[in-house]
Design a protein around this motif. Structure first.
Motif, short mmCIF file in Angstrom:
data_model
loop_
_atom_site.label_atom_id
_atom_site.label_comp_id
_atom_site.label_asym_id
_atom_site.label_seq_id
_atom_site.Cartn_x
_atom_site.Cartn_y
_atom_site.Cartn_z
N GLY A 50 -13.87 -7.02 13.19
CA GLY A 50 -13.49 -6.67 11.82
C GLY A 50 -12.93 -5.27 11.65
N GLU A 51 -12.57 -4.59 12.74
CA GLU A 51 -12.22 -3.16 12.62
C GLU A 51 -11.01 -2.89 11.71
OE1 GLU A 51 -10.62 -0.92 15.74
OE2 GLU A 51 -8.84 -2.16 15.85
N ASN A 52 -10.15 -3.91 11.51
CA ASN A 52 -8.98 -3.72 10.64
C ASN A 52 -9.09 -4.48 9.32
OD1 ASN A 52 -7.57 -4.20 13.72
ND2 ASN A 52 -7.24 -2.25 12.69
N THR A 85 -9.63 -7.42 22.73
CA THR A 85 -9.09 -7.19 21.38
C THR A 85 -8.38 -5.83 21.38
OG1 THR A 85 -11.18 -6.18 20.64
CG2 THR A 85 -10.92 -8.55 20.25
N HIS A 86 -7.82 -5.47 20.25
CA HIS A 86 -7.21 -4.16 19.97
C HIS A 86 -5.69 -4.13 19.97
CE1 HIS A 86 -6.56 0.16 19.66
NE2 HIS A 86 -5.89 0.15 20.79
N THR A 87 -5.01 -4.85 20.90
CA THR A 87 -3.54 -4.72 20.90
C THR A 87 -2.89 -5.55 19.80
OG1 THR A 87 -3.01 -6.54 22.39
CG2 THR A 87 -3.60 -4.43 23.42
N PHE A 120 -14.18 -6.81 24.42
CA PHE A 120 -13.71 -5.58 25.08
C PHE A 120 -12.46 -5.09 24.35
CE2 PHE A 120 -12.22 -3.28 29.11
CZ PHE A 120 -12.90 -2.13 28.73
N HIS A 121 -12.68 -4.06 23.55
CA HIS A 121 -11.65 -3.53 22.66
C HIS A 121 -10.91 -2.41 23.41
CE1 HIS A 121 -10.19 -3.35 18.53
NE2 HIS A 121 -10.01 -2.06 18.74
N ALA A 122 -9.78 -2.75 23.98
CA ALA A 122 -9.12 -1.79 24.87
C ALA A 122 -7.61 -1.95 24.83
CB ALA A 122 -9.63 -1.99 26.30
N GLY A 148 -10.34 -12.33 17.07
CA GLY A 148 -9.98 -10.92 17.32
C GLY A 148 -9.67 -10.19 16.03
N ASP A 149 -9.04 -9.05 16.14
CA ASP A 149 -8.78 -8.16 14.99
C ASP A 149 -8.25 -8.91 13.76
OD1 ASP A 149 -8.14 -6.97 17.73
OD2 ASP A 149 -8.36 -5.12 16.55
N VAL A 150 -9.06 -8.95 12.70
CA VAL A 150 -8.62 -9.57 11.44
C VAL A 150 -8.07 -8.46 10.55
CG1 VAL A 150 -9.36 -10.85 9.40
CG2 VAL A 150 -10.31 -11.42 11.65
N GLY A 163 -14.41 -1.33 16.79
CA GLY A 163 -13.40 -0.78 17.69
C GLY A 163 -13.11 0.65 17.30
N ASP A 164 -11.93 1.12 17.63
CA ASP A 164 -11.59 2.53 17.36
C ASP A 164 -11.51 2.85 15.86
OD1 ASP A 164 -9.40 0.69 17.99
OD2 ASP A 164 -8.08 2.30 17.35
N HIS A 165 -11.32 1.81 15.02
CA HIS A 165 -11.25 2.07 13.56
C HIS A 165 -12.60 1.93 12.86
CE1 HIS A 165 -6.98 2.63 13.41
NE2 HIS A 165 -6.76 1.49 14.05
N ILE A 166 -13.67 1.84 13.64
CA ILE A 166 -14.98 1.54 13.05
C ILE A 166 -15.39 2.53 11.96
CG2 ILE A 166 -16.25 2.73 14.95
CD1 ILE A 166 -17.57 -0.44 13.35
FE LIG Z 1 -8.41 -1.12 17.73
#
Ligand SMILES: [Fe+2]
Ligand SMILES: [Fe+2]
Length: 251
Positions: A40-42, A171-173, A146-148, A9-11, A68-71
């Protein structure tokens, strides 16, 4: 044929990338992993993806990087968004650069990877993730990131894709949940958790975020460095069904 997949998940930032470089090559060998997928969004200082952060992941053994949202937080992503190994959310509106679905093969082994983003509590222009997922074909093993934000939206996606996708991994939280299960051949977890520094508020230096909550005054985000943990989900897939799913935690 059996396919062995590792999903991370988020690295988050450099500490996340460093633990990936340290543990991933040995893990791939030890577990005989065929495909590695990393969200890799973070990866670039906590916000966004750059050619350098992707290179760190690819040289450690990653095959696919999801978003994700930071793409779009770092403009350098545009230099590499057409690399087929990099996926942005598939339900971004039409005309958005890049792709959200990819098929990857090694010898006769083949998987499909889908980056998908939820809409509940996420302020982004997005098409419906359920409609997008409903148009997928599941004739080969398929891993959905599923990035939510909302647990309800994630669990709903589990039921929507149960028996079709090989895995729906949340992922995401940045907070790992304890609900890894296999539902009709579909591995599911609400959130894989962040790979990064846990002496933090979801990856960011905790005093910076505390100050913001206490005073409402915004401050520059700084990547936290201590208590770095790796969380991955290991999957064994037969046909298109997951037969074994394990959470791997390394500190
Ligand atoms: Fe995110
Ligand atoms: Fe994230």
């Amino acid at each position: 044929m059996e396919i062995r997949v590792l999903f991370v998940g988020d690295v988050f930032g450099r500490p996340g990338r460093e633990i990936i470089s340290r543990v991933l090559p040995a893990l791939i060998k030890e577990r005989e992993i065929d495909f590695v997928i990393i969200n890799g969004e973070n990866s670039a200082g906590g916000k966004g993806i750059t050619p350098k952060t992707c290179e760190d992941f690819f040289s450690a053994g990653a095959d696919v990087i999801t978003g994700g949202d930071h793409i779009w937080d770092r403009k350098e992503i545009l230099e590499i968004i057409n690399d087929s190994r990099i996926l942005r959310p598939a339900n971004l509106p039409e005309g958005s650069p890049g792709k959200g679905i990819g098929v990857y093969s090694k010898e006769e082994k083949k998987i499909q990877v889908v980056s998908l983003m939820g809409r509940t509590f996420i302020e982004r222009p997005l098409d419906c993730p359920f409609q997008t997922a409903g148009r997928l074909h599941f004739d080969i093993p398929t891993i959905v990131d599923f990035h939510a934000e909302a647990t309800s939206e994630k669990v709903a996606m589990k039921w929507f894709l149960a028996g079709k996708a090989s895995a729906v991994l949340g992922t995401h939280t940045h907070i790992p949940t304890d609900d890894l299960e296999i539902c009709d051949g579909t591995a599911y977890i609400t959130d894989c958790g962040m790979t990064g520094a846990y002496d933090s508020v979801i990856g960011v230096e905790k005093n910076v975020i505390l100050k913001r909550f206490l005073t409402g005054f915004p401050a520059r985000h700084e990547t936290a460095k201590k208590d770095v943990r790796f969380y991955g989900i290991f999957l064994e897939i037969k046909g298109i069904k997951t037969v074994n799913a394990e959470k791997i935690k390394i500190v």
